[in-house]
Motif scaffolding. Structure first.
Motif, PDB file in Angstrom:
ATOM      1  N   GLY A  77      66.731  36.913  38.183  1.00  0.00           N
ATOM      2  CA  GLY A  77      67.976  37.651  38.304  1.00  0.00           C
ATOM      3  C   GLY A  77      68.869  37.509  37.096  1.00  0.00           C
ATOM      4  O   GLY A  77      68.439  37.167  36.001  1.00  0.00           O
ATOM      5  N   ASP A  78      70.164  37.765  37.345  1.00  0.00           N
ATOM      6  CA  ASP A  78      71.160  37.784  36.281  1.00  0.00           C
ATOM      7  C   ASP A  78      71.713  36.410  35.957  1.00  0.00           C
ATOM      8  O   ASP A  78      71.961  36.098  34.797  1.00  0.00           O
ATOM      9  N   ILE A  89      75.550  41.716  41.142  1.00  0.00           N
ATOM     10  CA  ILE A  89      74.963  40.762  40.205  1.00  0.00           C
ATOM     11  C   ILE A  89      73.994  39.892  40.996  1.00  0.00           C
ATOM     12  O   ILE A  89      74.357  39.306  42.007  1.00  0.00           O
ATOM     13  N   ARG A  90      72.751  39.832  40.522  1.00  0.00           N
ATOM     14  CA  ARG A  90      71.727  39.032  41.208  1.00  0.00           C
ATOM     15  C   ARG A  90      71.874  37.568  40.821  1.00  0.00           C
ATOM     16  O   ARG A  90      71.649  37.205  39.670  1.00  0.00           O
ATOM     17  N   SER A 130      68.695  35.603  33.227  1.00  0.00           N
ATOM     18  CA  SER A 130      69.347  35.982  31.972  1.00  0.00           C
ATOM     19  C   SER A 130      70.353  34.947  31.507  1.00  0.00           C
ATOM     20  O   SER A 130      70.499  34.698  30.312  1.00  0.00           O
ATOM     21  N   THR A 131      71.098  34.379  32.462  1.00  0.00           N
ATOM     22  CA  THR A 131      72.135  33.407  32.133  1.00  0.00           C
ATOM     23  C   THR A 131      72.066  32.238  33.108  1.00  0.00           C
ATOM     24  O   THR A 131      71.544  32.370  34.212  1.00  0.00           O
ATOM     25  N   ILE A 181      78.059  36.775  31.957  1.00  0.00           N
ATOM     26  CA  ILE A 181      77.186  37.953  31.877  1.00  0.00           C
ATOM     27  C   ILE A 181      77.789  38.998  30.944  1.00  0.00           C
ATOM     28  O   ILE A 181      77.072  39.604  30.135  1.00  0.00           O
ATOM     29  N   GLN A 211      76.119  40.484  27.512  1.00  0.00           N
ATOM     30  CA  GLN A 211      75.944  41.915  27.250  1.00  0.00           C
ATOM     31  C   GLN A 211      76.559  42.300  25.907  1.00  0.00           C
ATOM     32  O   GLN A 211      75.952  43.036  25.136  1.00  0.00           O
TER      33      GLN A 211
END
Length: 159
Positions: free
Chosen positions: A10-11, A37-38, A63-64, A131, A135
């Motif tokens: 996920g995110d 947001i996952r 991702s984070t 996040i 980006q």
């Protein structure tokens, strides 16, 4: 360690220990419900030894990363996780949240968590900011690559 909430990728992955684990789960649910947001939460259970295998397996799929602890950030669990990432060449955006190294005024435990930024609302806002920063960084990276491409001018066009 145990995976408490969310998908296997996920995110944002929230690695939490102690009382903030419940706040992290609340924050993850809010992130999904209100911001799409996952988010996933792992309860680290112990500061030592870290469950390195599980942590490394999970972080590669997000991702984070955020770490949350009710202890002082300097020399805490978040710092140990950053050391683990460095040893394994993991380069991901990471936010370490915990208690700042300063005195707090007397207050209830929930109010002190809020002041320290480790309540569910603060965790949600920290994840959104992390996040967003990621980006912006990706967009800036793409733009720098575009502007560094060699210019092949057309007839009559100069740069």
């Amino acid at each position: 360690s145990e995976h408490l909430y969310g998908d296997l990728s996920g995110d944002v992955l929230i690695l939490a220990i102690g009382t903030p684990v419940l706040e992290a789960v609340k924050a993850a649910k809010l992130l999904e419900a209100e911001h799409h947001i996952r988010a996933s939460v792992i309860n680290l259970r112990f500061a030592k030894p870290l469950d390195e295998k599980m942590i490394l397996d999970f972080v590669r799929r997000f991702s984070t990363i955020m770490t949350v602890e009710e202890g002082v950030v300097k020399g805490g669990v978040g710092a140990a996780i950053l050391e683990l990432f460095a040893q394994n060449e993991i380069l991901k955006p990471v936010k370490i949240l915990g208690v700042p190294d300063r005195f707090f005024d007397h207050a209830s435990q929930s109010r002190q968590r809020e002041i320290a930024g480790i309540d569910s609302a603060s965790l949600m806002h920290a994840a959104i900011a992390l996040i967003d920063d990621q980006q912006k960084s990706k967009e800036a990276d793409v733009m720098s690559k575009i502007t560094s491409l060699p210019w092949r001018g057309h007839k009559g066009v100069s740069r």
